[in-house]
Write a protein that holds these residues in place. Structure first.
Motif, PDB file in Angstrom:
ATOM      1  N   VAL A  29       0.839  -1.203   0.000  1.00  0.00           N
ATOM      2  CA  VAL A  29       0.000   0.000   0.000  1.00  0.00           C
ATOM      3  C   VAL A  29       0.868   1.245   0.000  1.00  0.00           C
ATOM      4  CG1 VAL A  29      -1.632   1.355   1.382  1.00  0.00           C
ATOM      5  CG2 VAL A  29      -1.989  -1.112   1.058  1.00  0.00           C
ATOM      6  N   VAL A  30       1.791   1.336   0.943  1.00  0.00           N
ATOM      7  CA  VAL A  30       2.588   2.562   1.049  1.00  0.00           C
ATOM      8  C   VAL A  30       3.654   2.606  -0.041  1.00  0.00           C
ATOM      9  CG1 VAL A  30       2.124   2.624   3.516  1.00  0.00           C
ATOM     10  CG2 VAL A  30       4.320   1.757   2.704  1.00  0.00           C
ATOM     11  N   GLY A  31       3.915   1.475  -0.659  1.00  0.00           N
ATOM     12  CA  GLY A  31       4.887   1.444  -1.741  1.00  0.00           C
ATOM     13  C   GLY A  31       4.345   1.936  -3.066  1.00  0.00           C
ATOM     14  N   ASP A  32       3.028   1.986  -3.216  1.00  0.00           N
ATOM     15  CA  ASP A  32       2.445   2.507  -4.454  1.00  0.00           C
ATOM     16  C   ASP A  32       1.129   3.208  -4.127  1.00  0.00           C
ATOM     17  OD1 ASP A  32       1.570   3.122  -6.980  1.00  0.00           O
ATOM     18  OD2 ASP A  32       2.053   1.159  -7.835  1.00  0.00           O
ATOM     19  N   LEU A  33       1.267   4.445  -3.685  1.00  0.00           N
ATOM     20  CA  LEU A  33       0.109   5.197  -3.198  1.00  0.00           C
ATOM     21  C   LEU A  33      -0.764   5.707  -4.344  1.00  0.00           C
ATOM     22  CD1 LEU A  33       2.149   6.834  -0.390  1.00  0.00           C
ATOM     23  CD2 LEU A  33       0.036   5.564   0.026  1.00  0.00           C
ATOM     24  N   GLY A  34      -0.260   5.601  -5.553  1.00  0.00           N
ATOM     25  CA  GLY A  34      -1.105   5.868  -6.710  1.00  0.00           C
ATOM     26  C   GLY A  34      -1.993   4.675  -7.015  1.00  0.00           C
ATOM     27  N   ALA A  35      -1.423   3.489  -6.910  1.00  0.00           N
ATOM     28  CA  ALA A  35      -2.183   2.275  -7.240  1.00  0.00           C
ATOM     29  C   ALA A  35      -3.327   2.056  -6.260  1.00  0.00           C
ATOM     30  CB  ALA A  35      -1.247   1.065  -7.241  1.00  0.00           C
ATOM     31  N   VAL A  36      -3.072   2.267  -4.972  1.00  0.00           N
ATOM     32  CA  VAL A  36      -4.138   2.012  -4.001  1.00  0.00           C
ATOM     33  C   VAL A  36      -5.280   3.010  -4.189  1.00  0.00           C
ATOM     34  CG1 VAL A  36      -3.120   3.387  -2.125  1.00  0.00           C
ATOM     35  CG2 VAL A  36      -4.628   1.490  -1.588  1.00  0.00           C
ATOM     36  N   TYR A  37      -4.902   4.247  -4.502  1.00  0.00           N
ATOM     37  CA  TYR A  37      -5.922   5.269  -4.795  1.00  0.00           C
ATOM     38  C   TYR A  37      -6.760   4.866  -6.008  1.00  0.00           C
ATOM     39  CZ  TYR A  37      -7.646   9.803  -6.551  1.00  0.00           C
ATOM     40  OH  TYR A  37      -8.419  10.824  -7.038  1.00  0.00           O
ATOM     41  N   ARG A  38      -6.087   4.437  -7.070  1.00  0.00           N
ATOM     42  CA  ARG A  38      -6.828   4.075  -8.287  1.00  0.00           C
ATOM     43  C   ARG A  38      -7.715   2.856  -8.059  1.00  0.00           C
ATOM     44  NH1 ARG A  38      -1.913   5.854 -10.428  1.00  0.00           N
ATOM     45  NH2 ARG A  38      -1.057   3.752 -10.458  1.00  0.00           N
ATOM     46  N   THR A  39      -7.236   1.935  -7.220  1.00  0.00           N
ATOM     47  CA  THR A  39      -8.052   0.761  -6.907  1.00  0.00           C
ATOM     48  C   THR A  39      -9.351   1.181  -6.216  1.00  0.00           C
ATOM     49  OG1 THR A  39      -6.136  -0.675  -6.718  1.00  0.00           O
ATOM     50  CG2 THR A  39      -8.138  -1.388  -5.588  1.00  0.00           C
ATOM     51  N   LEU A  40      -9.230   2.024  -5.196  1.00  0.00           N
ATOM     52  CA  LEU A  40     -10.444   2.456  -4.495  1.00  0.00           C
ATOM     53  C   LEU A  40     -11.362   3.235  -5.436  1.00  0.00           C
ATOM     54  CD1 LEU A  40      -9.204   3.575  -0.964  1.00  0.00           C
ATOM     55  CD2 LEU A  40     -10.051   1.355  -1.709  1.00  0.00           C
ATOM     56  N   LYS A  41     -10.762   4.078  -6.239  1.00  0.00           N
ATOM     57  CA  LYS A  41     -11.536   4.951  -7.125  1.00  0.00           C
ATOM     58  C   LYS A  41     -12.231   4.191  -8.244  1.00  0.00           C
ATOM     59  CE  LYS A  41     -10.278   8.296 -10.652  1.00  0.00           C
ATOM     60  NZ  LYS A  41      -9.784   9.630 -10.999  1.00  0.00           N
ATOM     61  N   SER A  42     -11.723   3.010  -8.584  1.00  0.00           N
ATOM     62  CA  SER A  42     -12.199   2.321  -9.780  1.00  0.00           C
ATOM     63  C   SER A  42     -13.501   1.557  -9.578  1.00  0.00           C
ATOM     64  CB  SER A  42     -11.130   1.342 -10.265  1.00  0.00           C
ATOM     65  OG  SER A  42     -10.994   0.285  -9.328  1.00  0.00           O
ATOM     66  N   ASP A  43     -14.057   1.623  -8.394  1.00  0.00           N
ATOM     67  CA  ASP A  43     -15.326   0.915  -8.170  1.00  0.00           C
ATOM     68  C   ASP A  43     -16.437   1.668  -8.889  1.00  0.00           C
ATOM     69  OD1 ASP A  43     -17.806   0.039  -7.153  1.00  0.00           O
ATOM     70  OD2 ASP A  43     -16.834  -0.688  -5.336  1.00  0.00           O
ATOM     71  N   SER A  44     -16.859   1.150 -10.040  1.00  0.00           N
ATOM     72  CA  SER A  44     -17.789   1.928 -10.870  1.00  0.00           C
ATOM     73  C   SER A  44     -19.170   2.032 -10.228  1.00  0.00           C
ATOM     74  CB  SER A  44     -17.879   1.338 -12.278  1.00  0.00           C
ATOM     75  OG  SER A  44     -18.404   0.036 -12.248  1.00  0.00           O
ATOM     76  N   GLN A  45     -19.530   1.054  -9.397  1.00  0.00           N
ATOM     77  CA  GLN A  45     -20.842   1.155  -8.731  1.00  0.00           C
ATOM     78  C   GLN A  45     -20.848   2.311  -7.728  1.00  0.00           C
ATOM     79  OE1 GLN A  45     -22.367  -2.628  -7.367  1.00  0.00           O
ATOM     80  NE2 GLN A  45     -21.966  -3.629  -9.316  1.00  0.00           N
ATOM     81  N   MET A  46     -19.782   2.427  -6.958  1.00  0.00           N
ATOM     82  CA  MET A  46     -19.675   3.555  -6.031  1.00  0.00           C
ATOM     83  C   MET A  46     -19.550   4.876  -6.793  1.00  0.00           C
ATOM     84  SD  MET A  46     -19.850   2.486  -2.946  1.00  0.00           S
ATOM     85  CE  MET A  46     -19.079   1.653  -1.553  1.00  0.00           C
ATOM     86  N   ARG A  47     -18.818   4.821  -7.911  1.00  0.00           N
ATOM     87  CA  ARG A  47     -18.608   6.031  -8.698  1.00  0.00           C
ATOM     88  C   ARG A  47     -19.935   6.661  -9.136  1.00  0.00           C
ATOM     89  NH1 ARG A  47     -18.056   7.999 -13.812  1.00  0.00           N
ATOM     90  NH2 ARG A  47     -16.313   9.418 -14.152  1.00  0.00           N
ATOM     91  N   TRP A  48     -20.905   5.808  -9.413  1.00  0.00           N
ATOM     92  CA  TRP A  48     -22.206   6.298  -9.862  1.00  0.00           C
ATOM     93  C   TRP A  48     -22.810   7.315  -8.886  1.00  0.00           C
ATOM     94  CZ3 TRP A  48     -24.503   5.459 -14.473  1.00  0.00           C
ATOM     95  CH2 TRP A  48     -25.819   5.911 -14.609  1.00  0.00           C
ATOM     96  N   LEU A  49     -22.478   7.173  -7.615  1.00  0.00           N
ATOM     97  CA  LEU A  49     -23.084   8.009  -6.572  1.00  0.00           C
ATOM     98  C   LEU A  49     -22.523   9.421  -6.573  1.00  0.00           C
ATOM     99  CD1 LEU A  49     -23.119   5.412  -3.673  1.00  0.00           C
ATOM    100  CD2 LEU A  49     -24.760   5.706  -5.515  1.00  0.00           C
ATOM    101  N   GLY A  50     -21.493   9.669  -7.333  1.00  0.00           N
ATOM    102  CA  GLY A  50     -20.930  11.008  -7.466  1.00  0.00           C
ATOM    103  C   GLY A  50     -21.154  11.505  -8.878  1.00  0.00           C
TER     104      GLY A  50
END
Lengths: 451, 451
Positions: free
Chosen positions: B81-102
């Motif tokens: 996680v701390v070794g690739d703080l871009g990847a963990v962010y993109r993983t959380l962000k990529s949930d398209s079902q959650m994305r719909w709510l924004g």
């Protein structure tokens, strides 16, 4: 005196990811869902039904927000509520602590949409009219009273709004009669989901033609070669004269959108829908200038009236696709219709999902009758699924929505549907193991990485 | 190997409406609150702490969203996680079902902010550094890797971002040394809440001067005569040379904003903050042109980087007030800092609330060290309350933030504070009857009508 005695909010989810219905370049595996609101009264024959639409996970969060948002309605006299639908809207909206969570966007605004949709459904039931007719019988002043014009006075004052509505008073009855004869024109997205095979695409395009549609929409944006092949198939089937729309569901940055759409120009799309972030007013304006005469359409994720105001000001849109379950119900939608009228932009509401077709038919009919007075460049989305769950489902004949006649906003679902698809304790989900884990959406998710 | 074993989310609320701290023309009775996230690991000495800020009701909704949003982190290796703080962010962000709510706005985005704030806190703790120093030691390429540049390429490419950061590599160490000597300049809003009496205003302005502040901010927008009287008092106390800022918290439409601010021009405010809807890019641009040389500031409700992009493109802002708990943590904040650098707009982050000062000091220090390299027109908000609840509270001396030295993002709260203010079951709220009903906010609400 009839009192609102309570609010029920149900998290209802349909496992649409099983069939790839609704798949597009951004949303590959939605489970179409509703946060469904029932306003109970002490009259067992009277309730208000409303919802907002989501695509699965997070529908519980929206449902909680609906419950919180609706609480101030409990204990109110139904006559007071339906007698001043501007006041009840402003009361709900004025909670500054809730406002902080948006303002007027995201989960809180979806909840506001669901709750106010239920209030408008209740009002139409009390009036014994389908909602489109209730609205079409309101005076310009009454409509201006319910419209949320906050933050809009630099482009539309209350007096201007009344003026626009007055202009269209003559001919309301005639336009109703026309629509009763012809229906309100619609187009279909049912043919073009990204997850469908070429053979299914070809067959569904032909079926759409046979059903009388003159507009067909395809999803694009995942792979350019695939898009070219699929658009070629569609054009082969539908010929040169039927309108073909394309929809990228927000996958591109602005320069990429321009490049990609330009590469598809040979298929002469009527519009490119959601080419980039739904928040990017200036980006849409840039894309529009670059890809003309292909039109730019957006709005299903248009968060509120302030966004649409700017879309109009910046000349960013050829087609306004407002969403009936994302904007805060009639109060805010009316403001967008009035601005669209002033700026001369046709409104072609987003639909599909679950229940959105049921709602938007009322909006489109009202727009023709009382606001725009024209069908030119207007066509309302129609997607052929999940209607069987509604007590008063929309009906489409020869490419047109048939005018609803039952009182209300057509938002009520069957008790059996609720019992089966209520999440996670409805019959379907219990059989499936009590969670979305039985659908492709959740299996893709459970690995931690999603695409 | 250390694993993230679980997530605790606490709904923490402070009864600030009792003292009218934080009262303004839009938000009269906030109970400052945090949806507080703890990422637990199997090392009892290691956890990540983060939060987002709300003003009371709805904090439970945000807390639920935080819990859902954080779940994909459970089971991950901390080193990954701390070794690739871009990847963990993109993983959380990529949930398209959650994305719909924004997408990327409202409750879901607040939750993303809280969770990623906890991830960045964890990363800084693992590195044994305060977050500002961890960031200041990252290379331009590393920073570009973590920055969320999606939808920004029409104004800022990855290569441009790296170029901007490379330019500032020389002198990083020297700028750190400067700030270690002087602190990062701040201003105070503590004097100017709308609910304070004239006497209290006068006294607090004098105290701010005595404490070394050269910038003071007052709330305006409820009543023009009151504003004129209060600004006159403030100018009397602080004299002609200390900067005076005013903040309307979004209460005006565009024409009203121009009229009202013009009526206050005689007091020579440095900026008018949040004159209208935070979503109204074009409205802010119009106001800015009309009220110059008074500057326009906004951003505490700036929902995401796409909004800020447009604010810069439209030349709508003189001061960018991004919020550390509304944008999706460092990943998105970094993108806004980089755009601000390119467009030459100073960033003066929003703070106050609960814990925001603790966070933003890290941002401002990093900005000076590695992005902007200048303090010209920069001043970061400081509000003097609720710091006692933090394990590593910010320290302000002679109008400047003292550089934090403890590892992390300064986000951890005391266990005793959590036990007391956890809602509704903490000691304070239990004594108060188990709900916000003991505060003015909820009493105002319980009548159904709120203002």
């Amino acid at each position: 005196m009839t009192i609102i005695t309570g609010v029920d909010v149900l998290d209802v989810r349909f496992p649409t990811s099983l069939s790839m219905d609704g798949s597009d370049a951004m949303n590959k595996d939605g489970d179409y869902s509703a946060a469904y609101v029932i306003l109970r009264t002490d009259d067992p024959e009277l309730a208000g039904y409303g919802f907002t639409f989501t695509i699965g996970r997070g529908n519980d969060i929206v449902s909680l927000a609906c419950d919180r948002r609706a609480q101030p309605l409990v204990g109110l006299d139904v006559a007071d509520v339906v007698g001043d639908l501007g006041a009840v809207y402003r009361t709900l909206k004025s909670d500054s602590q809730m406002r902080w969570l948006g303002p007027e966007k995201g989960v809180e605004h979806l909840a506001m949409a669901a709750v106010m949709n239920a209030v408008w459904d209740l009002a139409a039931r009390v009036a014994g009219r389908p909602l489109w007719r209730l609205l079409s019988e309101m005076s310009p002043e009454q409509l201006a009273d319910v419209a949320d014009l906050q933050y809009l006075s630099d482009v539309l004052t209350r007096d201007e709004a009344i003026g626009l509505l007055r202009e269209m008073m003559p001919g309301r009855a005639q336009r109703i009669a026309e629509l009763e004869s012809s229906g309100y024109p619609c187009y279909t997205t049912s043919a073009g989901w990204l997850g469908y095979s070429d053979e299914k695409l070809r067959r569904l395009c032909q079926e759409a033609l046979d059903a009388g549609y003159r507009h067909i929409k395809l999803k694009v944006g995942a792979n350019l070669d695939d898009d070219i092949r699929r658009l070629r198939i569609a054009r082969e089937v539908i010929g040169p004269d039927v309108a073909l729309m394309i929809d990228a569901n927000q996958v591109w940055d602005v320069p990429e959108a321009i490049e990609w759409v330009t590469a598809l120009a040979e298929f002469r799309p009527l519009w490119i829908e959601e080419p980039t972030s739904p928040d990017d007013v200036l980006g849409h304006a840039t894309i529009r200038r670059a890809v003309a005469p292909i039109g730019v359409a957006t709005g299903e994720h248009g968060m509120n009236r302030v966004l649409f105001k700017q879309m109009f000001q910046a000349e960013a849109l050829d087609f306004c696709q407002l969403d009936s379950a994302r904007l805060a119900s009639i109060n805010e939608i009316l403001a967008v219709y009035l601005m669209a009228k002033k700026f001369g932009v046709p409104v072609c509401p987003h639909a599909g999902g679950v229940g959105l077709c049921e709602l938007v038919q009322h909006l489109s009919i009202f727009d023709y009758v009382a606001v725009s007075g024209t069908l030119e460049n207007r066509v309302t989305e129609y997607v052929d699924h999940l209607h069987e769950h509604f007590v008063d489902p929309c009906i489409v004949r020869r490419g047109g929505y048939v005018l609803p006649t039952a009182p209300g906003y057509s938002a009520q679902m069957h008790e059996e549907s609720l019992a089966r698809y209520r999440y996670p304790d409805g019959g379907y989900w219990r059989d499936a193991g009590g969670s979305q884990a039985s659908t492709p959406s959740e299996r893709a998710c459970s690995g931690g990485e999603k695409d």
